[in-house]
Design a protein around this motif. Structure first.
Motif, mmCIF file in Angstrom:
data_model
loop_
_atom_site.group_PDB
_atom_site.id
_atom_site.type_symbol
_atom_site.label_atom_id
_atom_site.label_comp_id
_atom_site.label_asym_id
_atom_site.label_seq_id
_atom_site.Cartn_x
_atom_site.Cartn_y
_atom_site.Cartn_z
ATOM 1 N N ILE A 81 -4.720 -12.704 19.332
ATOM 2 C CA ILE A 81 -4.505 -12.275 20.713
ATOM 3 C C ILE A 81 -3.593 -13.302 21.372
ATOM 4 N N ILE A 82 -2.472 -12.865 21.888
ATOM 5 C CA ILE A 82 -1.561 -13.748 22.604
ATOM 6 C C ILE A 82 -1.697 -13.451 24.084
ATOM 7 N N GLY A 83 -2.051 -14.467 24.870
ATOM 8 C CA GLY A 83 -2.295 -14.266 26.299
ATOM 9 C C GLY A 83 -3.721 -13.807 26.527
ATOM 10 N N GLY A 84 -3.891 -13.034 27.594
ATOM 11 C CA GLY A 84 -5.230 -12.497 27.877
ATOM 12 C C GLY A 84 -6.224 -13.537 28.311
ATOM 13 N N GLY A 85 -5.781 -14.500 29.121
ATOM 14 C CA GLY A 85 -6.652 -15.600 29.520
ATOM 15 C C GLY A 85 -7.890 -15.199 30.287
ATOM 16 N N ASP A 86 -7.906 -14.003 30.869
ATOM 17 C CA ASP A 86 -9.108 -13.536 31.572
ATOM 18 C C ASP A 86 -10.246 -13.225 30.607
ATOM 19 N N PRO A 97 -16.817 -4.109 14.953
ATOM 20 C CA PRO A 97 -17.606 -4.541 13.793
ATOM 21 C C PRO A 97 -16.776 -4.970 12.583
ATOM 22 N N ARG A 98 -15.529 -4.516 12.463
ATOM 23 C CA ARG A 98 -14.734 -4.879 11.289
ATOM 24 C C ARG A 98 -13.909 -6.144 11.497
ATOM 25 N N VAL A 99 -13.926 -6.698 12.689
ATOM 26 C CA VAL A 99 -13.219 -7.956 12.950
ATOM 27 C C VAL A 99 -14.086 -9.121 12.491
ATOM 28 N N VAL A 100 -13.525 -9.943 11.606
ATOM 29 C CA VAL A 100 -14.230 -11.125 11.105
ATOM 30 C C VAL A 100 -13.878 -12.344 11.938
ATOM 31 N N LYS A 101 -12.589 -12.503 12.271
ATOM 32 C CA LYS A 101 -12.138 -13.651 13.053
ATOM 33 C C LYS A 101 -11.038 -13.237 14.004
ATOM 34 N N ALA A 102 -11.124 -13.744 15.224
ATOM 35 C CA ALA A 102 -10.072 -13.537 16.214
ATOM 36 C C ALA A 102 -9.570 -14.904 16.682
ATOM 37 N N VAL A 103 -8.270 -15.031 16.784
ATOM 38 C CA VAL A 103 -7.644 -16.237 17.320
ATOM 39 C C VAL A 103 -6.980 -15.851 18.634
ATOM 40 N N MET A 104 -7.350 -16.521 19.711
ATOM 41 C CA MET A 104 -6.749 -16.244 21.013
ATOM 42 C C MET A 104 -5.916 -17.444 21.432
ATOM 43 N N GLU A 121 -17.870 -10.997 33.555
ATOM 44 C CA GLU A 121 -17.890 -9.695 32.884
ATOM 45 C C GLU A 121 -16.771 -9.597 31.847
ATOM 46 N N LEU A 122 -15.641 -10.243 32.121
ATOM 47 C CA LEU A 122 -14.506 -10.210 31.214
ATOM 48 C C LEU A 122 -14.566 -11.343 30.195
ATOM 49 N N SER A 123 -14.946 -12.532 30.645
ATOM 50 C CA SER A 123 -14.808 -13.742 29.822
ATOM 51 C C SER A 123 -15.958 -13.969 28.858
ATOM 52 N N GLN A 124 -16.950 -13.095 28.835
ATOM 53 C CA GLN A 124 -18.138 -13.325 28.004
ATOM 54 C C GLN A 124 -17.803 -13.456 26.520
ATOM 55 N N GLY A 125 -16.744 -12.774 26.073
ATOM 56 C CA GLY A 125 -16.382 -12.829 24.664
ATOM 57 C C GLY A 125 -15.764 -14.141 24.226
ATOM 58 N N LEU A 126 -15.380 -14.988 25.169
ATOM 59 C CA LEU A 126 -14.738 -16.253 24.826
ATOM 60 C C LEU A 126 -15.686 -17.206 24.103
ATOM 61 N N ASP A 127 -16.976 -16.965 24.199
ATOM 62 C CA ASP A 127 -17.961 -17.818 23.525
ATOM 63 C C ASP A 127 -18.454 -17.223 22.218
ATOM 64 N N SER A 128 -17.832 -16.154 21.770
ATOM 65 C CA SER A 128 -18.251 -15.522 20.521
ATOM 66 C C SER A 128 -17.950 -16.436 19.327
ATOM 67 N N PRO A 129 -18.856 -16.505 18.353
ATOM 68 C CA PRO A 129 -18.575 -17.288 17.140
ATOM 69 C C PRO A 129 -17.420 -16.715 16.328
ATOM 70 N N LYS A 130 -17.038 -15.470 16.586
ATOM 71 C CA LYS A 130 -15.884 -14.885 15.912
ATOM 72 C C LYS A 130 -14.561 -15.441 16.438
ATOM 73 N N GLU A 132 -11.702 -18.080 17.863
ATOM 74 C CA GLU A 132 -11.108 -19.422 17.926
ATOM 75 C C GLU A 132 -10.129 -19.426 19.099
ATOM 76 N N LEU A 133 -10.386 -20.266 20.089
ATOM 77 C CA LEU A 133 -9.572 -20.324 21.298
ATOM 78 C C LEU A 133 -8.614 -21.507 21.213
ATOM 79 N N ARG A 134 -7.327 -21.235 21.372
ATOM 80 C CA ARG A 134 -6.310 -22.275 21.270
ATOM 81 C C ARG A 134 -5.462 -22.282 22.540
ATOM 82 N N ILE A 135 -5.301 -23.485 23.138
ATOM 83 C CA ILE A 135 -4.463 -23.635 24.322
ATOM 84 C C ILE A 135 -3.096 -24.109 23.853
ATOM 85 N N GLU A 136 -2.178 -23.153 23.699
ATOM 86 C CA GLU A 136 -0.842 -23.473 23.221
ATOM 87 C C GLU A 136 0.093 -22.303 23.486
#
Length: 277
Positions: A81-86, A97-104, A121-130, A132-136
């Motif tokens: 995911i590129i962008g989508g900081g919200d 269910p078929r997503v194993v890993k997401a990189v934002m 309501e929007l940001s709850q997924g940012l703490d998912s173990p699936k 990886e959040l990168r600031i770049e």
């Protein structure tokens, strides 16, 4: 005294809504950021004077930018995911269910911080173990990860300032290289009513890089014109060939199997714009 937020959508058109409270305002290293509370739209995220998302209608955008590509690819195991900081797109991606890993990859960490605080309501997924959040820089990330991703989702702001590079041919070439041999990507591609020339330009670029390019639509009332577009480019899989039975049953609010196919049925002015029937 009444307080109103007004967005200049172009030189001749403005959008306004009443504001009950200003929750947050700051100037980040990249942009002006504000979070407003309104009686109709609930909380609103505004960047550089432009509405990015609202709690009221965000699901119409985030479900469509995420689930159309994720259900087009039969094995969307690694997603960028590129962008989508919200956080709204990430929320939808990680619950598939078929997503194993997401990189934002988000360039402005202050957007993430404000969304965590004011848009749970929007940001709850940012703490998912699936996830990886990168600031770049998303453009640099794509260039440095060839052949790595099944699906890439570009959830960018409007094509002004730093985001302009996310709408250019060079970036799309790097996206094609960052995808696996059967990969696909989706980008938000602005308003068909106010950005028709940009949509046509994006499609020309992508048709020279991918064997299959399709435009699809959703409704986002708080975006200019209410009609919003996404452009999907795929190396192999066609969204119109998706079997409804293969779409996971999730608690969608907008997206469903019927919408998946219907979204690609375009009004005639867009068929003519893209030279497709």
């Amino acid at each position: 005294m009444e307080l109103w937020y007004t967005e200049n959508q172009n030189d001749h058109l403005r959008f306004s809504c009443r504001v009950t409270r200003t929750l947050h305002v700051e100037k980040t290293p990249f942009q002006h950021l504000a979070v407003l509370e309104t009686p109709v739209l609930d909380r609103v995220l505004v960047l550089d004077g432009i509405v990015q998302t609202t709690v009221w209608d965000e699901f119409m955008y985030h479900e469509m930018i995420a689930h159309v590509p994720l259900n087009t690819h039969p094995r969307p195991e690694k997603v960028l995911i590129i962008g989508g900081g919200d956080g709204g797109t990430a929320r939808e991606v990680v619950r598939h269910p078929r997503v194993v890993k997401a990189v934002m990859v988000e360039i402005d960490e202050r957007v993430i911080a404000a969304s965590r605080q004011f848009l749970p309501e929007l940001s709850q997924g940012l703490d998912s173990p699936k996830l990886e959040l990168r600031i770049e820089d998303g453009i640099e990330h794509v260039a440095q990860h060839p052949g790595e991703y099944d699906v890439i989702i570009v959830d960018s702001p409007d094509p002004v300032g730093p985001a302009r590079g996310l709408f250019g041919r060079q970036f799309y070439e790097e996206v094609a290289r960052a995808l696996k041999d059967d990969g696909l990507f989706v980008a938000q591609s602005e308003s068909p009513l106010f950005n028709a020339e940009l949509i046509a330009e994006i499609n020309r670029y992508l048709r020279s890089l991918f064997p299959l390019v399709r435009l699809y639509l959703t409704c986002v009332p708080t975006y200019p014109g209410g009609m919003w577009s996404f452009t999907l480019a795929s190396k192999r899989y066609d969204p119109l060939q998706v079997e409804p039975i293969s779409i996971p049953e999730l608690p969608y609010r907008y997206y469903n199997a019927g919408i998946h196919h219907a979204a690609f049925t375009l009004p005639q002015f867009l068929n003519e714009l893209l030279d497709q029937d």
